[in-house]
Scaffold this active site. Structure first.
Site, mmCIF file in Angstrom:
data_model
loop_
_atom_site.group_PDB
_atom_site.id
_atom_site.type_symbol
_atom_site.label_atom_id
_atom_site.label_comp_id
_atom_site.label_asym_id
_atom_site.label_seq_id
_atom_site.Cartn_x
_atom_site.Cartn_y
_atom_site.Cartn_z
ATOM 1 N N TYR A 44 33.298 2.663 26.668
ATOM 2 C CA TYR A 44 31.953 2.212 27.028
ATOM 3 C C TYR A 44 30.881 2.767 26.078
ATOM 4 O O TYR A 44 29.762 2.238 26.041
ATOM 5 C CB TYR A 44 31.602 2.622 28.457
ATOM 6 N N HIS A 102 43.074 3.923 29.923
ATOM 7 C CA HIS A 102 42.260 2.722 30.148
ATOM 8 C C HIS A 102 43.094 1.446 30.200
ATOM 9 O O HIS A 102 42.763 0.511 30.929
ATOM 10 C CB HIS A 102 41.198 2.602 29.057
#
Length: 272
Positions: A44, A102
């Site tokens: 992010y 992730h």
């Protein structure tokens, strides 16, 4: 039971794609209504911004549940632990409450990244470890490979996608699910049922969606920059959907509307 539910963190404030002051204002609003669980990721690019935002608010560390995720590009052994240490430095933390992988690695061999995730846990860099976007077969294999409990499998989960196989896998392995894309990026609001049920329960349509997810035993991860929506997303614990209405919503999962496809994300596995 999910670590999120065990510790009262079943409502998670997601931070993607927020950065800078926009993130800071949203986090302050979220803390103001009661959020204490926050989700970020190396991918992010906002770990440092989240760390700064939380430091400004001066909350006791023991009140917080901070989750971050290791980028697949950092799965090689020479990069993994260093990347986690950098994440913690950016977040201004000594440890992550939950450290996720992730995505599954390209090629499907999950052992190396799981072993490094467990090493991060042994080093005290993470209180709990977790995975994201794993299939049922991967959940089963991870259960065998890793001695430490796997706290969660974060997956796309909303009323327009049939994730019954993953729910069964969660029950089998003890690896609970947590949701992203909880309102299918707004697609759920195309379905009149949520407005109908919202009127019946005196709630907003989005609150009906989130309550359904919670009653499915799945933690919810939501993001908004609007204080009214942040407040509404948090306020879903004081009502219960009937079994009949739960079933009506669950019927919509046959739509099988998936947002995160293999065309969109190169790490996406062949979904269940």
């Amino acid at each position: 039971m999910s670590i999120y539910f065990q510790n009262g963190f079943e409502r998670v404030f997601g931070t993607y794609p927020l950065k800078g002051e926009e993130l800071a204002h949203a986090v302050a609003a979220a803390v103001g209504v009661g959020y204490r669980a926050f989700d970020t990721a190396q991918m992010y690019g906002n770990e440092a911004d989240l760390g700064t935002a939380l430091a400004r608010l001066k909350l006791p560390r023991e009140e917080l549940c901070i989750a971050t995720k290791v980028h697949p590009d950092n799965f090689p052994k020479e990069r993994f632990i260093a990347s986690v240490r950098q994440s913690l430095e950016d977040l201004r933390l000594d440890y992550a409450d939950i450290l996720f992988l992730h995505w599954p690695p390209v090629g499907g061999d999950i052992r190396p990244s799981l072993e490094l995730l467990e090493e991060a846990h042994r080093l005290g860099l993470a209180r709990n470890i977790a995975v994201s976007n794993y299939t049922v077969a991967m959940m089963r294999e991870a259960k065998k490979l890793v001695a430490a409990p796997i706290a969660s499998n974060q997956v796309e989960f909303h009323p327009l996608l049939d994730q019954s196989k993953l729910l069964a896998g969660a029950a089998e392995t003890g690896i609970s699910l947590s949701a992203y894309c909880s309102v299918a990026r707004g697609k759920v609001f195309d379905y009149p049922l949520f407005k109908e049920l919202g009127e019946a329960y005196g709630r907003l349509p989005g609150q009906i969606v989130l309550r359904w997810i919670l009653q499915m035993g799945v933690a919810v991860n939501t993001m908004s920059t609007k204080p009214a929506n942040i407040h509404a997303n948090f306020g879903v614990m004081d009502f219960t959907l009937s079994s009949i209405d739960m079933a009506r919503i669950t019927e919509l999962t046959k739509t099988n509307y998936r947002i995160v496809t293999q065309d969109l994300v190169k790490w996406a596995p062949a979904w269940d």
